[in-house]
Design a protein around this motif. Structure first.
Motif, short mmCIF file in Angstrom:
data_model
loop_
_atom_site.label_atom_id
_atom_site.label_comp_id
_atom_site.label_asym_id
_atom_site.label_seq_id
_atom_site.Cartn_x
_atom_site.Cartn_y
_atom_site.Cartn_z
N GLN A 70 0.82 -1.22 0.00
CA GLN A 70 0.00 0.00 0.00
C GLN A 70 0.86 1.27 0.00
O GLN A 70 0.54 2.25 -0.68
CB GLN A 70 -0.92 -0.02 1.23
CG GLN A 70 -1.89 1.15 1.26
CD GLN A 70 -2.65 1.19 2.59
OE1 GLN A 70 -2.56 0.27 3.40
NE2 GLN A 70 -3.39 2.25 2.80
N TYR B 182 2.15 1.81 -3.55
CA TYR B 182 1.06 2.28 -4.40
C TYR B 182 0.74 3.75 -4.10
O TYR B 182 0.49 4.55 -4.99
CB TYR B 182 -0.20 1.44 -4.19
CG TYR B 182 -0.22 0.15 -4.98
CD1 TYR B 182 -0.69 0.11 -6.29
CD2 TYR B 182 0.24 -1.04 -4.43
CE1 TYR B 182 -0.71 -1.06 -7.02
CE2 TYR B 182 0.22 -2.23 -5.15
CZ TYR B 182 -0.25 -2.23 -6.45
OH TYR B 182 -0.27 -3.40 -7.17
N THR B 183 0.75 4.08 -2.82
CA THR B 183 0.38 5.45 -2.42
C THR B 183 1.45 6.43 -2.89
O THR B 183 1.14 7.51 -3.41
CB THR B 183 0.18 5.51 -0.90
OG1 THR B 183 -0.80 4.53 -0.54
CG2 THR B 183 -0.30 6.88 -0.44
N ARG C 37 -9.78 9.03 -2.21
CA ARG C 37 -8.66 8.08 -2.07
C ARG C 37 -7.52 8.56 -2.93
O ARG C 37 -7.72 9.38 -3.84
CB ARG C 37 -9.11 6.67 -2.51
CG ARG C 37 -9.60 6.63 -3.95
CD ARG C 37 -9.71 5.21 -4.47
NE ARG C 37 -10.35 5.15 -5.78
CZ ARG C 37 -9.74 5.41 -6.93
NH1 ARG C 37 -8.46 5.77 -6.95
NH2 ARG C 37 -10.38 5.33 -8.08
N PRO C 38 -6.32 8.04 -2.69
CA PRO C 38 -5.21 8.35 -3.59
C PRO C 38 -5.52 7.81 -4.99
O PRO C 38 -6.32 6.88 -5.14
CB PRO C 38 -4.03 7.59 -2.98
CG PRO C 38 -4.41 7.33 -1.56
CD PRO C 38 -5.91 7.18 -1.56
N TRP D 66 -2.68 12.51 1.29
CA TRP D 66 -2.60 11.08 1.53
C TRP D 66 -1.34 10.60 2.23
O TRP D 66 -0.85 9.51 1.97
CB TRP D 66 -2.82 10.32 0.21
CG TRP D 66 -4.12 10.67 -0.43
CD1 TRP D 66 -4.31 11.31 -1.62
CD2 TRP D 66 -5.43 10.47 0.11
NE1 TRP D 66 -5.65 11.49 -1.87
CE2 TRP D 66 -6.36 10.99 -0.81
CE3 TRP D 66 -5.90 9.89 1.31
CZ2 TRP D 66 -7.73 10.96 -0.58
CZ3 TRP D 66 -7.28 9.87 1.53
CH2 TRP D 66 -8.16 10.40 0.60
N TRP E 189 -4.71 5.61 -6.85
CA TRP E 189 -3.98 4.34 -6.90
C TRP E 189 -4.00 3.71 -8.29
O TRP E 189 -3.14 2.89 -8.61
CB TRP E 189 -4.55 3.36 -5.86
CG TRP E 189 -4.14 3.65 -4.44
CD1 TRP E 189 -2.90 4.03 -4.01
CD2 TRP E 189 -4.95 3.55 -3.26
NE1 TRP E 189 -2.91 4.17 -2.63
CE2 TRP E 189 -4.14 3.88 -2.15
CE3 TRP E 189 -6.29 3.20 -3.05
CZ2 TRP E 189 -4.64 3.87 -0.84
CZ3 TRP E 189 -6.77 3.18 -1.75
CH2 TRP E 189 -5.95 3.53 -0.65
N ILE F 202 0.53 8.98 5.44
CA ILE F 202 0.07 7.84 6.25
C ILE F 202 0.62 7.94 7.67
O ILE F 202 1.82 8.15 7.87
CB ILE F 202 0.54 6.49 5.62
CG1 ILE F 202 -0.01 6.35 4.20
CG2 ILE F 202 0.12 5.31 6.50
CD1 ILE F 202 0.43 5.07 3.48
#
Ligand code: CS2
Length: 501
Positions: A45, A48-49, A280-281, A60, A283, A62
């Protein structure tokens, strides 16, 4: 780490493993709170982010939360904190080539056990848009019936109030906080190897809510229904545990000192439902696939990849193999597992569009054989009591219902039983310990019977690994018992040959 390596600069924003490496643009907000800061999240993740942020900026960042219960040192949290929140992802190719990347998306790390109240605040904050999890099967605190384990002392403590420590407790209390603060809707995203992981997570959150005192219950359930999405997803990337070799490799090949690098294979895949309540990002720009029907991807991945992984782990341990690549390149074992994939498991999966089962199996065998990963059989074999129901139970039930008796999977169950309940069944010192929360329960259970056949029959009937229609299938139970007998009397080679005969 050698003296020469100790003199190297520590990984930081000013000392990256690849000159000119472009980190994603800084994110002013950490819109994602992630529970479970293990290697899988850090190689999947987070990558991907980072790639998504390089394409489309957004809030985004984390915040990572370590959820391993108990006190003690937190090497990942401490290591990342000393490195500007950074770590290296070492992409290990089959031919020995290594590439280094640095996701650079983490703001900070918290420890659930001790900072639970802070985590609840954060999940409750209006700036949090996604709460994601990679806490492995056991982190969901469900019992043998698949429902929230209300006998688990940690679950009970979380229900009683105070700072929560379990993933379900942290999220439920965080959502309660959002409800009270009037925070906007949010998405809770499971990234674990569970079938219908989002639905499963929603059910567990509902069970936690239902066990709360009457006054708290209804509002929270209504909030869950109206303001929280839990998309289902399939996640895939092999990211073994970090060893000193990986630290030395980062130093040797890239000239930086990183105490918390993550080794990973080149392959990665993420398929999920596009149901995000607060954005969301991007992705998709990092290669993620959005679909309305994740189920075929999940079935294919959990049954073929993870199912075969578990077979390689238990049978590999009994054959003396320390790593998955050694197990799969053992001709007899690798050939038998390939046979099981093609003949026993593949008939029970639906092929997603554009992903042919036969080709997928070929690709998996190739991925497993990557010698650079050093993925340990003992690691994959750990927590089998929770993994087997996800990986083998479905193929077993469906094969038996269709009149086929999967003999290699039967041998797999006998191998699991042997690894877990027979002292000295495999060389623990050389191969590493297989950990399983159910070990004592299952060992006690089989001690009531005498002889390998009777023991494994008892395990099958009462161990909670497979559904009753599988456990009570006479021909299948006989196949498992026969495998256990041969394993005990003649060893793994004979048992493998018999399963294919
Ligand atoms: C493995 C998985 O440890 C295990 O049980 O089967 O972690 C596997 O490596 C990943 O699911 C691959 O995506």
């Amino acid at each position: 780490m050698s003296a020469q390596h100790r003199a190297l600069p520590r990984l930081t924003r000013g000392a990256l493993p690849v000159p000119g490496l472009r980190l994603p643009p800084p994110t002013p907000e950490a819109g994602i709170v992630h529970l479970g800061l293990g290697n899988f999240h850090r190689a999947h993740q987070a990558v991907y982010t980072a790639d998504a942020l390089r394409h489309t900026e957004g809030p985004w960042g984390i915040t990572g939360v370590s959820t391993t219960p108990g006190a003690g040192p937190r090497p990942v949290i401490e290591g990342m904190a000393a490195q500007d929140g950074l770590y290296t992802v070492l992409t290990l190719h089959r031919d020995g080539a290594v590439a280094a990347g640095v996701p650079g998306v983490h703001h900070r790390g918290l420890v659930a056990d001790g900072q639970g109240a802070e985590v609840v605040d954060l999940i409750g904050s209006a700036t949090t848009r996604i709460v994601s999890l990679t806490v492995t099967e056991k982190g969901y605190t469900f019992g043998a019936d698949g429902r929230l384990d209300l006998d688990d002392p940690l679950v009970r403590a979380d229900l009683a109030g105070g700072a929560p420590r379990t993933a379900i407790g942290l999220i439920a209390r965080g959502l309660q906080r959002r409800l009270r603060a009037g925070a906007p809707p949010v998405t809770v995203l499971s990234c674990d190897n569970l079938m219908e992981n989002g639905n499963r997570l929603r059910a567990l959150l509902g069970e936690f809510t239902a066990a709360l005192p009457a006054g708290e219950r209804d509002d929270l359930q209504a909030y869950l229904d109206a303001s929280v999405s839990t998309p289902n997803g399939m996640v895939d990337r092999i990211a073994p545990a970090t060893t000193d070799e990986h630290r030395a490799l980062t130093a040797r090949a890239f000239g930086v000192r990183d105490t918390v690098p993550v080794p990973a294979e080149p392959y990665k895949l993420w398929v999920m439902e596009d149901d995000f309540r607060a954005g969301r990002p991007a992705w998709e720009h990092a290669g993620a696939v959005f679909t309305k029907d994740v189920a075929p991807y999940e079935l294919m991945k959990l049954r073929l990849l993870n199912g075969a992984h578990s077979l390689l782990a238990y049978l590999g341990l009994l054959r003396g193999h320390r790593s998955i690549d050694a197990a799969v390149t053992d001709e007899l074992l690798g050939g038998t597992v390939e046979f099981a994939m093609r003949e026993e498991i593949l008939p029970t999966v639906r092929e997603p569009d554009g992903l042919a089962g036969a080709a997928y199996i070929g690709q998996l065998l190739d991925r497993f054989a990557n010698p650079a990963l050093g993925h340990r059989t003992a690691q994959v074999g750990s927590d089998g009591s929770l993994k087997i129901p996800v990986r083998w139970a479905g193929p077993l039930a469906e094969s038996l219902a269709a009149g086929r008796v999967p003999r290699v999977l039967a041998l797999g169950l006998a191998a699991y039983a042997r690894v877990l309940t027979v002292d000295g069944a495999y060389d623990e010192r050389a191969l590493g310990a297989v950990r399983d929360g159910a070990r004592t329960r299952l060992t006690d259970l089989v001690s009531r019977a005498a002889g390998p056949e009777a023991k494994v029959r008892l395990l099958l009937a009462e161990g909670g690994l497979v559904p009753q229609q599988v456990a009570q299938h006479a021909e299948f139970a006989a196949a498992v018992a026969e495998s256990a007998r041969i394993l005990d009397a003649h060893g793994a080679e004979a048992a493998l040959r018999a399963a294919r005969a």
